[in-house]
Structures are given as structure tokens and as C-alpha cells.
Design an enzyme around this catalytic site. Structure first.
Site, mmCIF file in Angstrom:
data_model
loop_
_atom_site.group_PDB
_atom_site.id
_atom_site.type_symbol
_atom_site.label_atom_id
_atom_site.label_comp_id
_atom_site.label_asym_id
_atom_site.label_seq_id
_atom_site.Cartn_x
_atom_site.Cartn_y
_atom_site.Cartn_z
ATOM 1 N N TYR A 14 1.000 -1.227 -0.065
ATOM 2 C CA TYR A 14 -0.099 -0.131 -0.102
ATOM 3 C C TYR A 14 0.789 1.493 0.029
ATOM 4 C CZ TYR A 14 -4.677 -1.970 -0.106
ATOM 5 O OH TYR A 14 -5.922 -2.733 -0.490
ATOM 6 N N ASP A 23 -8.463 6.002 -5.301
ATOM 7 C CA ASP A 23 -7.318 6.625 -6.131
ATOM 8 C C ASP A 23 -7.538 8.126 -5.782
ATOM 9 O OD1 ASP A 23 -7.576 5.661 -9.628
ATOM 10 O OD2 ASP A 23 -8.849 7.319 -8.340
ATOM 11 N N HIS A 67 -15.089 1.573 -2.001
ATOM 12 C CA HIS A 67 -14.331 0.677 -1.487
ATOM 13 C C HIS A 67 -13.287 1.468 -0.650
ATOM 14 C CE1 HIS A 67 -15.217 -2.522 -4.647
ATOM 15 N NE2 HIS A 67 -16.052 -2.575 -3.689
ATOM 16 N N CYS A 116 -7.778 2.338 12.708
ATOM 17 C CA CYS A 116 -7.342 1.106 13.564
ATOM 18 C C CYS A 116 -7.883 -0.226 13.052
ATOM 19 C CB CYS A 116 -7.740 1.329 15.197
ATOM 20 S SG CYS A 116 -7.504 0.264 16.275
ATOM 21 N N GLY A 120 -14.858 1.350 -17.291
ATOM 22 C CA GLY A 120 -13.624 0.828 -16.796
ATOM 23 C C GLY A 120 -14.014 -0.113 -15.669
ATOM 24 N N THR A 121 -14.807 -1.078 -15.632
ATOM 25 C CA THR A 121 -14.960 -1.951 -14.698
ATOM 26 C C THR A 121 -15.201 -3.181 -15.263
ATOM 27 O OG1 THR A 121 -15.981 -2.865 -12.573
ATOM 28 C CG2 THR A 121 -17.112 -1.569 -13.948
ATOM 29 N N GLU A 147 -12.825 -3.771 -23.370
ATOM 30 C CA GLU A 147 -13.131 -5.226 -23.709
ATOM 31 C C GLU A 147 -14.494 -5.494 -23.250
ATOM 32 O OE1 GLU A 147 -9.528 -6.123 -25.089
ATOM 33 O OE2 GLU A 147 -11.297 -7.472 -24.849
ATOM 34 N N ALA A 185 -11.425 4.873 -22.044
ATOM 35 C CA ALA A 185 -12.037 5.907 -21.593
ATOM 36 C C ALA A 185 -11.581 7.309 -21.843
ATOM 37 C CB ALA A 185 -12.482 5.574 -20.216
HETATM 38 C C1 BV8 Z 1 -18.827 -8.030 0.622
HETATM 39 C C2 BV8 Z 1 -9.589 -3.464 -2.045
HETATM 40 C C3 BV8 Z 1 -20.593 -8.678 2.133
HETATM 41 C C4 BV8 Z 1 -9.526 -1.836 -2.529
HETATM 42 C C5 BV8 Z 1 -10.975 -4.969 -3.772
HETATM 43 C C6 BV8 Z 1 -18.898 -15.232 -4.849
HETATM 44 C C7 BV8 Z 1 -19.987 -14.792 -5.773
HETATM 45 C C8 BV8 Z 1 -20.199 -13.421 -5.727
HETATM 46 C C9 BV8 Z 1 -19.583 -12.555 -4.742
HETATM 47 C C10 BV8 Z 1 -18.689 -13.240 -3.884
HETATM 48 C C11 BV8 Z 1 -18.498 -14.479 -3.976
HETATM 49 N N1 BV8 Z 1 -17.628 -14.917 -2.828
HETATM 50 C C12 BV8 Z 1 -17.297 -13.652 -2.194
HETATM 51 C C13 BV8 Z 1 -17.997 -12.711 -2.694
HETATM 52 C C14 BV8 Z 1 -17.810 -11.378 -2.353
HETATM 53 C C15 BV8 Z 1 -16.800 -10.608 -2.743
HETATM 54 C C16 BV8 Z 1 -16.494 -10.498 -4.382
HETATM 55 O O1 BV8 Z 1 -17.244 -10.025 -5.220
HETATM 56 N N2 BV8 Z 1 -15.691 -11.617 -5.052
HETATM 57 C C17 BV8 Z 1 -15.885 -11.556 -6.563
HETATM 58 C C18 BV8 Z 1 -14.175 -11.330 -6.947
HETATM 59 C C19 BV8 Z 1 -15.981 -13.060 -6.517
HETATM 60 N N3 BV8 Z 1 -16.992 -9.090 -2.692
HETATM 61 C C20 BV8 Z 1 -16.518 -8.670 -1.112
HETATM 62 O O2 BV8 Z 1 -16.172 -9.374 -0.548
HETATM 63 C C21 BV8 Z 1 -16.973 -7.319 -0.960
HETATM 64 N N4 BV8 Z 1 -17.732 -7.265 0.267
HETATM 65 O O3 BV8 Z 1 -19.319 -8.852 -0.171
HETATM 66 O O4 BV8 Z 1 -19.368 -7.616 1.765
HETATM 67 C C22 BV8 Z 1 -19.902 -9.669 2.740
HETATM 68 C C23 BV8 Z 1 -19.261 -9.409 4.146
HETATM 69 C C24 BV8 Z 1 -18.976 -10.447 4.808
HETATM 70 C C25 BV8 Z 1 -18.979 -11.844 4.551
HETATM 71 C C26 BV8 Z 1 -19.488 -12.217 3.126
HETATM 72 C C27 BV8 Z 1 -20.180 -10.944 2.498
HETATM 73 C C28 BV8 Z 1 -15.807 -6.321 -0.860
HETATM 74 C C29 BV8 Z 1 -15.361 -6.218 -2.129
HETATM 75 C C30 BV8 Z 1 -14.363 -5.258 -2.073
HETATM 76 C C31 BV8 Z 1 -12.751 -5.820 -2.647
HETATM 77 N N5 BV8 Z 1 -11.693 -4.767 -2.637
HETATM 78 N N6 BV8 Z 1 -9.767 -3.991 -3.394
HETATM 79 C C32 BV8 Z 1 -8.186 -1.412 -2.991
HETATM 80 O O5 BV8 Z 1 -7.031 -1.853 -2.502
HETATM 81 O O6 BV8 Z 1 -8.239 -0.990 -4.103
HETATM 82 S S1 BV8 Z 1 -11.087 -5.716 -4.840
HETATM 83 C C33 BV8 Z 1 -10.931 -4.482 -6.318
HETATM 84 O O7 BV8 Z 1 -11.876 -5.140 -7.285
HETATM 85 C C34 BV8 Z 1 -10.744 -3.466 -6.376
HETATM 86 O O8 BV8 Z 1 -11.699 -2.752 -5.180
HETATM 87 C C35 BV8 Z 1 -11.625 -2.895 -7.517
HETATM 88 O O9 BV8 Z 1 -11.931 -1.550 -7.459
HETATM 89 C C36 BV8 Z 1 -12.602 -4.044 -7.478
HETATM 90 C C37 BV8 Z 1 -13.348 -4.147 -9.084
HETATM 91 O O10 BV8 Z 1 -12.471 -4.252 -9.914
HETATM 92 P P1 BV8 Z 1 -12.351 -3.331 -11.195
HETATM 93 O O11 BV8 Z 1 -12.421 -1.863 -10.621
HETATM 94 O O12 BV8 Z 1 -13.602 -3.567 -11.986
HETATM 95 O O13 BV8 Z 1 -10.985 -3.496 -11.953
HETATM 96 P P2 BV8 Z 1 -10.657 -4.807 -12.836
HETATM 97 O O14 BV8 Z 1 -9.021 -4.890 -13.063
HETATM 98 O O15 BV8 Z 1 -11.368 -6.036 -12.294
HETATM 99 O O16 BV8 Z 1 -11.099 -4.321 -14.493
HETATM 100 C C38 BV8 Z 1 -10.550 -3.286 -14.998
HETATM 101 C C39 BV8 Z 1 -11.617 -3.246 -16.210
HETATM 102 O O17 BV8 Z 1 -10.907 -1.835 -16.991
HETATM 103 C C40 BV8 Z 1 -11.225 -4.080 -17.238
HETATM 104 O O18 BV8 Z 1 -12.828 -4.647 -17.720
HETATM 105 C C41 BV8 Z 1 -10.578 -3.431 -18.620
HETATM 106 O O19 BV8 Z 1 -11.115 -3.892 -19.524
HETATM 107 C C42 BV8 Z 1 -11.079 -2.181 -18.047
HETATM 108 N N7 BV8 Z 1 -10.060 -1.216 -18.951
HETATM 109 C C43 BV8 Z 1 -8.703 -1.372 -19.017
HETATM 110 N N8 BV8 Z 1 -8.100 -0.220 -19.567
HETATM 111 C C44 BV8 Z 1 -9.232 0.488 -19.832
HETATM 112 C C45 BV8 Z 1 -10.391 0.240 -19.204
HETATM 113 N N9 BV8 Z 1 -11.660 0.570 -19.262
HETATM 114 C C46 BV8 Z 1 -11.683 1.788 -19.844
HETATM 115 N N10 BV8 Z 1 -10.687 2.656 -20.319
HETATM 116 C C47 BV8 Z 1 -9.561 1.763 -20.507
HETATM 117 N N11 BV8 Z 1 -8.333 2.550 -20.749
#
Ligand code: BV8
Length: 259
Positions: free
Chosen positions: A70, A107, A122, A130, A194-195, A222, A238
Site C-alpha cells: 500500500y 485513488d 471501497h 485502527c 472501466g470495470t 473489452e 475511456a
Molecule cells: C462483501 C480493495 C458482504 C480496495 C478490492 C461469490 C460470488 C459473488 C460474490 C462473492 C463470492 N464470494 C465472495 C464474494 C464477495 C466478494 C466478491 O465480489 N468476490 C468476487 C471477486 C467473486 N466481494 C466482497 O467481499 C465485498 N464485500 O461482499 O461484503 C460480505 C461481508 C462478509 C462476508 C460475506 C459478504 C468487498 C469487495 C471489495 C474488494 N476490494 N480491493 C483496493 O485496494 O483497491 S477488490 C478490487 O476489485 C478493487 O476494489 C476494484 O475496485 C474492484 C473491482 O475491480 P475493477 O475496478 O472492475 O477492476 P478490474 O481490474 O477487475 O477491471 C478493470 C476493467 O477496466 C477491465 O474490464 C478492463 O477491460 C477495463 N479497462 C482497461 N483499460 C481501460 C479500461 N476501461 C476503460 N478505459 C481503459 N483505458
């Protein structure tokens, strides 16, 4: 006119009459600021195991590793600046009665680009708390120096300081999440920028917009699991598409007013 430009013109034509626009963003909107995404081939999770770097358990077992990652991310973010996508999204506030940014990013680049209403689902790279929530959730702590090798102890209870971000298995900040749901239910248009749309519950927001027939426009180079469900998908970066969309909305507005 190239294919993407005609797609942008169509999107602007559909968008221009919106009154309440939600902009839902992920790491892709910051890619052109030089900040890595998570799930792309060169993304963070290709190098850093999210079970270690994005869970409380991982932080508990490897506090120095997680803390130093971090530190590195903070330095990368501070070196970065808003890109044309962030700036274009901020300009939309002058073109529609209500514009709200709901971001998964930590960010702060939307705020630095001038967006005035930003919901951070997030957390934020600049907030710390803490890890034992010793004075309630959250117990805010001062932002530590960028070069500490390990998390400093909470001054109240001695537990390690942690980033105030949402890790896997952790709840999103309740008030922020509730407002985000409200905005998604009330909006008449949502830009999804962008997600990858795989992280819940954030990924539910575009589905809520679709459920009440809001216009949902996806911007991503994508396709994602959402793409087949949206009426308009703009395929490309974007940093190019958002400024083009803003210019096209301005042209639609000028045409409408006859100026
Ligand atoms: C929760 C920390 C309730 C912050 C992050 C099974 C099924 C469904 C859900 C779950 C499951 N098992 C567990 C879960 C829940 C889990 C989850 O969703 N898991 C998924 C992965 C299966 N979620 C959680 O745990 C959440 N909390 O559910 O609470 C709970 C509580 C207790 C017990 C149970 C449940 C918390 C989720 C938060 C995770 N934190 N990081 C940090 O340090 O940043 S993860 C990370 O993913 C970041 O937070 C990020 O923001 C987030 C989403 O990712 P994206 O932003 O979409 O980024 P990614 O790389 O994936 O995609 C980028 C995209 O950009 C791509 O599509 C690409 O094509 C595109 N791109 C590239 N270049 C460009 C572009 N677009 C535009 N222009 C460009 N130039």
C-alpha cells in the site's frame, strides 16, 4: 466517420435528455493515468495474491508485506494525475442537472479532476484506521509517512494501523452503499466506465439501473458480463471515448438550442 465515433454520437443523442446521471467506475478509468487495473493480464492480482493483499486475514498474517504494497500504491497514485477520462466525466456536471460518481477506485482521481459528488464504495488510499476499530468503526488514524516498513501501532490501543479500504469479505461503508443504491435506483442514465463488473455488491448497481429502465452505457475496451445487457456499449479506452462523448453531448445541446 469511424464506427466508434458513430457509436459515440448515438450515445450522446440518447444521453442528452437525461436529468440524473450516475457515473459508475472501476480501475479501468485510471489505467491511462498509469495506475494498474486488477484483473487484466498485467493487473495487480497477476503479481499480488488478493487473498494476502486484499483480506484482513492476509493483513494479519503478513502485515509488513501488505503495508509495503500500500506504500507503493500510495506513491504511484501520488505520482499519477487525472487523465482525460476523469476530466471529461467531471465536465458532465455542467451539462446535466444531477451527476453523481460512484467509484470502486481508492485513488481520489475523480475528485482531483473536479467531480464534486463522489461515492467511494471501497474506501480511499489516503484514509487509515485502527485495525481493531478500538473506538468504533471506523477509528480514523492520521495518514502515516510513505516509507514505514510496517503498519504503525494505533495510538489508542496498539493494534496495527490499516488502510481504510474495503477488503474481500468486508462490508462496504453502510451509508455510502445505501446512497449508491438510491442513486442507481433514481437515475435515468448510468455510464459504466472501466470495470470488469465481477466484484459484488458494487456490480449490482448497473443491474439496478437496468431494472428500472435507465439508459445504461458501458465504456470498456473489452466486453464484460454486463455488455450483453446494456443498450449501448462503447468499445475503447475511456481516455478517448469519454472526451468524445462529452463533445458530442455539447453538440447535441447546441443543435437543440439552435445556437
Ligand atoms: C462483501 C480493495 C458482504 C480496495 C478490492 C461469490 C460470488 C459473488 C460474490 C462473492 C463470492 N464470494 C465472495 C464474494 C464477495 C466478494 C466478491 O465480489 N468476490 C468476487 C471477486 C467473486 N466481494 C466482497 O467481499 C465485498 N464485500 O461482499 O461484503 C460480505 C461481508 C462478509 C462476508 C460475506 C459478504 C468487498 C469487495 C471489495 C474488494 N476490494 N480491493 C483496493 O485496494 O483497491 S477488490 C478490487 O476489485 C478493487 O476494489 C476494484 O475496485 C474492484 C473491482 O475491480 P475493477 O475496478 O472492475 O477492476 P478490474 O481490474 O477487475 O477491471 C478493470 C476493467 O477496466 C477491465 O474490464 C478492463 O477491460 C477495463 N479497462 C482497461 N483499460 C481501460 C479500461 N476501461 C476503460 N478505459 C481503459 N483505458
Amino acid at each position: 466517420m469511424e464506427d466508434w465515433q458513430s457509436q459515440v454520437s448515438t450515445a450522446a443523442y440518447e444521453l442528452v435528455t437525461a436529468r440524473h446521471v450516475v457515473i459508475f467506475t472501476g480501475a479501468g478509468v485510471s489505467k491511462e493515468s498509469g495506475i494498474a487495473t486488477f484483473r487484466e493480464r498485467d493487473g495487480a492480482w497477476a503479481k499480488y495474491d488478493p487473498r494476502v493483499y486484499a483480506t484482513m486475514e492476509g493483513f494479519r498474517r503478513h502485515p509488513e508485506q501488505v503495508w509495503q504494497w500500500y506504500n507503493w500504491r500510495r506513491q504511484e497514485i501520488l505520482k499519477a494525475g487525472p487523465n482525460p477520462a476523469h476530466r471529461g466525466l467531471a465536465e458532465l456536471e455542467a451539462l446535466f442537472p444531477r451527476v453523481v460518481v460512484i467509484t470502486q477506485n481508492i485513488d481520489g482521481l475523480h475528485q482531483r479532476a473536479g467531480s464534486s459528488t463522489v461515492l467511494e464504495l471501497h474506501g480511499s488510499f489516503q484514509r487509515f484506521r485502527c485495525s481493531a476499530d478500538c473506538r468504533g468503526h471506523p477509528t480514523p488514524l492520521p495518514e502515516p509517512p510513505l516509507d514505514l516498513p510496517a503498519p504503525p501501532p494505533c495510538p489508542f490501543c496498539g493494534a496495527p494501523t490499516r488502510p481504510d479500504v474495503v477488503w474481500f469479505g468486508e462490508l462496504l461503508p453502510t451509508e455510502v452503499w445505501e446512497q449508491a443504491v438510491e442513486e442507481a435506483l433514481q437515475c435515468d442514465a448510468m455510464l459504466v466506465v472501466g470495470t470488469s463488473g465481477v466484484v459484488e455488491p458494487a456490480a449490482a448497481l448497473p443491474r439496478l439501473a437496468l431494472q428500472h429502465s435507465a439508459l445504461v452505457i458501458e465504456v470498456n475496451p473489452e466486453p464484460t458480463p454486463l455488455t450483453p445487457r446494456v443498450p449501448l456499449y462503447l468499445s475503447g479506452p475511456a481516455g478517448t471515448l469519454i472526451p468524445a462523448l462529452v463533445a458530442a453531448v455539447r453538440r447535441e445541446r447546441a443543435g437543440a438550442s439552435g445556437s
